[in-house]
Design a protein around this motif. Structure first.
Motif, PDB file in Angstrom:
ATOM      1  N   ARG A  70      -1.332   2.787  -6.026  1.00 59.87           N
ATOM      2  CA  ARG A  70      -0.469   3.956  -6.164  1.00 59.87           C
ATOM      3  C   ARG A  70       0.853   3.654  -5.492  1.00 59.87           C
ATOM      4  O   ARG A  70       0.983   2.684  -4.746  1.00 59.87           O
ATOM      5  CB  ARG A  70      -1.096   5.206  -5.545  1.00 59.87           C
ATOM      6  CG  ARG A  70      -1.318   5.116  -4.045  1.00 59.87           C
ATOM      7  CD  ARG A  70      -2.026   6.363  -3.553  1.00 59.87           C
ATOM      8  NE  ARG A  70      -2.342   6.284  -2.126  1.00 59.87           N
ATOM      9  CZ  ARG A  70      -1.515   6.635  -1.153  1.00 59.87           C
ATOM     10  NH1 ARG A  70      -0.303   7.074  -1.466  1.00 59.87           N
ATOM     11  NH2 ARG A  70      -1.873   6.553   0.100  1.00 59.87           N
ATOM     12  N   ARG A  71       1.825   4.488  -5.766  1.00 61.98           N
ATOM     13  CA  ARG A  71       3.122   4.306  -5.125  1.00 61.98           C
ATOM     14  C   ARG A  71       3.024   4.719  -3.668  1.00 61.98           C
ATOM     15  O   ARG A  71       2.408   5.735  -3.332  1.00 61.98           O
ATOM     16  CB  ARG A  71       4.170   5.149  -5.835  1.00 61.98           C
ATOM     17  CG  ARG A  71       5.559   5.008  -5.223  1.00 61.98           C
ATOM     18  CD  ARG A  71       6.564   5.892  -5.940  1.00 61.98           C
ATOM     19  NE  ARG A  71       7.864   5.796  -5.312  1.00 61.98           N
ATOM     20  CZ  ARG A  71       8.934   6.492  -5.697  1.00 61.98           C
ATOM     21  NH1 ARG A  71       8.834   7.314  -6.711  1.00 61.98           N
ATOM     22  NH2 ARG A  71      10.081   6.349  -5.085  1.00 61.98           N
ATOM     23  N   ALA A  72       3.580   3.905  -2.809  1.00 55.92           N
ATOM     24  CA  ALA A  72       3.566   4.227  -1.382  1.00 55.92           C
ATOM     25  C   ALA A  72       4.266   5.555  -1.149  1.00 55.92           C
ATOM     26  O   ALA A  72       5.364   5.792  -1.652  1.00 55.92           O
ATOM     27  CB  ALA A  72       4.238   3.123  -0.582  1.00 55.92           C
ATOM     28  N   GLY A  73       3.636   6.421  -0.374  1.00 58.35           N
ATOM     29  CA  GLY A  73       4.227   7.716  -0.069  1.00 58.35           C
ATOM     30  C   GLY A  73       3.694   8.840  -0.924  1.00 58.35           C
ATOM     31  O   GLY A  73       3.910  10.002  -0.619  1.00 58.35           O
ATOM     32  N   GLY A 118      13.281  -0.726  -0.086  1.00 55.25           N
ATOM     33  CA  GLY A 118      12.618   0.516   0.292  1.00 55.25           C
ATOM     34  C   GLY A 118      11.512   0.933  -0.652  1.00 55.25           C
ATOM     35  O   GLY A 118      10.731   1.831  -0.322  1.00 55.25           O
ATOM     36  N   LEU A 119      11.417   0.317  -1.825  1.00 55.93           N
ATOM     37  CA  LEU A 119      10.360   0.654  -2.776  1.00 55.93           C
ATOM     38  C   LEU A 119       9.101  -0.120  -2.425  1.00 55.93           C
ATOM     39  O   LEU A 119       9.154  -1.274  -1.990  1.00 55.93           O
ATOM     40  CB  LEU A 119      10.789   0.323  -4.212  1.00 55.93           C
ATOM     41  CG  LEU A 119      12.027   1.055  -4.734  1.00 55.93           C
ATOM     42  CD1 LEU A 119      12.372   0.566  -6.135  1.00 55.93           C
ATOM     43  CD2 LEU A 119      11.790   2.562  -4.736  1.00 55.93           C
ATOM     44  N   ALA A 120       7.949   0.507  -2.627  1.00 60.62           N
ATOM     45  CA  ALA A 120       6.687  -0.149  -2.296  1.00 60.62           C
ATOM     46  C   ALA A 120       5.554   0.470  -3.097  1.00 60.62           C
ATOM     47  O   ALA A 120       5.658   1.602  -3.590  1.00 60.62           O
ATOM     48  CB  ALA A 120       6.402  -0.049  -0.800  1.00 60.62           C
ATOM     49  N   VAL A 121       4.466  -0.277  -3.227  1.00 64.83           N
ATOM     50  CA  VAL A 121       3.229   0.228  -3.828  1.00 64.83           C
ATOM     51  C   VAL A 121       2.094  -0.082  -2.861  1.00 64.83           C
ATOM     52  O   VAL A 121       2.196  -0.966  -2.003  1.00 64.83           O
ATOM     53  CB  VAL A 121       2.946  -0.420  -5.203  1.00 64.83           C
ATOM     54  CG1 VAL A 121       4.003  -0.051  -6.218  1.00 64.83           C
ATOM     55  CG2 VAL A 121       2.845  -1.939  -5.069  1.00 64.83           C
ATOM     56  N   ARG A 157       0.216  -2.021   1.953  1.00 63.88           N
ATOM     57  CA  ARG A 157       1.551  -1.805   1.404  1.00 63.88           C
ATOM     58  C   ARG A 157       2.124  -3.120   0.885  1.00 63.88           C
ATOM     59  O   ARG A 157       2.097  -4.142   1.573  1.00 63.88           O
ATOM     60  CB  ARG A 157       2.478  -1.240   2.486  1.00 63.88           C
ATOM     61  CG  ARG A 157       3.932  -1.071   2.049  1.00 63.88           C
ATOM     62  CD  ARG A 157       4.805  -0.719   3.245  1.00 63.88           C
ATOM     63  NE  ARG A 157       6.208  -0.698   2.901  1.00 63.88           N
ATOM     64  CZ  ARG A 157       6.892   0.393   2.566  1.00 63.88           C
ATOM     65  NH1 ARG A 157       6.285   1.571   2.532  1.00 63.88           N
ATOM     66  NH2 ARG A 157       8.184   0.318   2.282  1.00 63.88           N
ATOM     67  N   TYR A 158       2.665  -3.066  -0.332  1.00 63.43           N
ATOM     68  CA  TYR A 158       3.346  -4.207  -0.943  1.00 63.43           C
ATOM     69  C   TYR A 158       4.775  -3.781  -1.271  1.00 63.43           C
ATOM     70  O   TYR A 158       4.998  -2.827  -2.028  1.00 63.43           O
ATOM     71  CB  TYR A 158       2.644  -4.645  -2.228  1.00 63.43           C
ATOM     72  CG  TYR A 158       1.382  -5.456  -2.002  1.00 63.43           C
ATOM     73  CD1 TYR A 158       1.394  -6.836  -2.196  1.00 63.43           C
ATOM     74  CD2 TYR A 158       0.201  -4.851  -1.596  1.00 63.43           C
ATOM     75  CE1 TYR A 158       0.238  -7.588  -1.989  1.00 63.43           C
ATOM     76  CE2 TYR A 158      -0.954  -5.589  -1.387  1.00 63.43           C
ATOM     77  CZ  TYR A 158      -0.919  -6.965  -1.587  1.00 63.43           C
ATOM     78  OH  TYR A 158      -2.049  -7.712  -1.383  1.00 63.43           O
ATOM     79  N   ASP A 159       5.737  -4.473  -0.679  1.00 65.39           N
ATOM     80  CA  ASP A 159       7.141  -4.166  -0.950  1.00 65.39           C
ATOM     81  C   ASP A 159       7.537  -4.655  -2.341  1.00 65.39           C
ATOM     82  O   ASP A 159       7.249  -5.788  -2.728  1.00 65.39           O
ATOM     83  CB  ASP A 159       8.043  -4.837   0.089  1.00 65.39           C
ATOM     84  CG  ASP A 159       7.846  -4.251   1.477  1.00 65.39           C
ATOM     85  OD1 ASP A 159       7.696  -3.015   1.576  1.00 65.39           O
ATOM     86  OD2 ASP A 159       7.829  -5.035   2.453  1.00 65.39           O
TER      87      ASP A 159
END
Length: 403
Positions: A118-121, A184-187, A193-195
């Motif tokens: 999923r998308r981080a956050g 700043g984008l991550a999954v 967490r993967y940047d």
């Protein structure tokens, strides 16, 4: 001999006078024949060019790509030790590139079924994307090169860093807009967490819905490399030879543990495509040619009716039936030849225009272009056959008394 040449010269002179006298009608007949012959030639030329492009595309896409995978026995061996389950050597890419005519190659491991992404956050209640929507793949940079995928950050797949490259469809599904600056984008994959360091564009195999992570990290997720696929791109035409030796190059100790994709010989398919496109073009052009012949024959028949008095006068002055028939046949032949010549020029221009628009390599056969005047002359003779027969059958006395 001189008498025959004289009669032929007189006949051509009469034809020239007649064509010059009825310039509008002559221009329309020439245009009609030019349109039909030009369409026939351009249809065949364009279909031949298209067939060549299809042929080249098939050859390029099938003769230079090879896939190597673990054998079925290796894939299904879930009880083996770690040493055995590591099917591919750590220097696999180096061994692949060492094979002559190999352009590049890389590894791919699909870990979608083992990964929660999923998308981080995003809140825990958010529904994670399904395997059909987003696939988590472990890739090496060599795979991207072999697959002709564009990504400036592809080199990071050869590291052990927690980074990811997103396909455009996967990014949209995760609510991430593809950008040149993914800072700043991550999954999140299995809680880690993967940047996001870049995006995937292009490629031969579909990677639009992929989230690519470093290959070594994918192995840690999957627990084995038994499901790994090696994609290898060779020089054009070298695929079959490389496919025969690549297993021994990768695993000289146990080539039977690997299966390489066989490069299919699509010669018959390519020949069939070319033949069918040629037939399609020929049928379309021939149909138009037949319709044009019928229309021109009707126009020449009407012309005979309008020249009844002239025909009667010629017959009264001693012209034979054969001479009258020859006059109309000659008109048809000359008109057809001029129309065919114009049609060849139109066909050549149309073919070049289509090729320029589609960025194809034009294929213009000189023999096909030279066939235009001949086809036009034959069409003109066919058009003039019935009018010539009708003109020769007109009785002089009846023709002279006509209005």
């Amino acid at each position: 001999m001189s008498g025959r040449l004289t009669r032929l010269g007189d006949l051509l002179t009469d034809v020239g006078v007649e064509l010059h006298t009825r310039r509008a009608r002559t221009a329309m007949l020439i245009a009609g024949i030019a349109l039909s012959t030009g369409t026939l030639i351009s249809a065949v030329s364009v279909s031949t060019t298209a067939a060549h492009q299809v042929d080249a595309g098939l050859a390029a896409s099938t003769l230079d790509l090879i896939e190597v995978e673990a054998s079925h026995a290796q894939r299904s061996d879930g009880t083996a030790s770690d040493a055995v389950r590591r099917v591919f050597p750590e220097d696999t890419e180096r061994r692949v590139r060492a094979v002559p005519t190999v352009v590049d190659g890389g590894l791919r491991l699909d870990v979608t079924n083992d990964a929660y992404l999923r998308r981080a956050g995003v809140g825990a209640s958010a529904r994670p994307p399904s395997a059909d929507e987003v696939r988590v793949l472990g890739l090496t940079s060599g795979y991207l090169v072999a697959d002709r995928v564009s990504s400036p950050a592809g080199w990071m797949l050869d590291t052990d860093a927690p980074v990811a490259l997103l396909g455009t469809a996967a990014a949209n599904r995760l609510g991430i807009h593809p950008t040149t600056d993914p800072t700043g984008l991550a999954v999140t994959i299995e809680g880690e967490r993967y940047d996001v360091v870049g995006f995937l564009r292009g490629g031969t195999t579909p990677l639009a819905n992929a989230v690519a992570i470093p290959y070594d990290r994918a192995i840690s997720h999957a627990g084995s490399d038994a499901e790994t696929t090696i994609l290898i791109r060779t020089e054009i035409g070298a695929g079959s030879a490389v496919a025969r030796v690549i297993r021994s190059a990768i695993r000289p100790d146990a080539p039977q543990r690997l299966v390489s994709s066989q490069v299919l010989d699509i010669k018959d398919l390519r020949t069939g495509v070319s033949t069918e496109l040629d037939r399609l073009g020929a049928w379309v052009g021939s149909l138009l040619l037949v319709l044009t012949v019928l229309l021109i024959a009707n126009a020449m028949t009407v012309s005979v009716l309008g020249r009844t008095a002239e025909i009667g006068l010629r017959r009264a002055m001693g012209a034979s039936r054969a001479a009258m028939a020859s006059l109309f046949l000659a008109e048809g032949a000359v008109t057809g030849m001029l129309g065919g010549l114009t049609g060849s020029a139109v066909a050549g221009f149309a073919t070049l225009l289509v090729c320029v628009i589609n960025q194809w390599t034009a294929i213009l056969s000189p023999s096909l272009i030279g066939l235009g005047p001949i086809v036009g002359m034959v069409a003109g003779l066919v058009c003039a056959t019935y009018p010539a027969a009708r003109a020769s059958a007109i009785h002089p006395a009846v023709a002279v008394r006509s209005d």
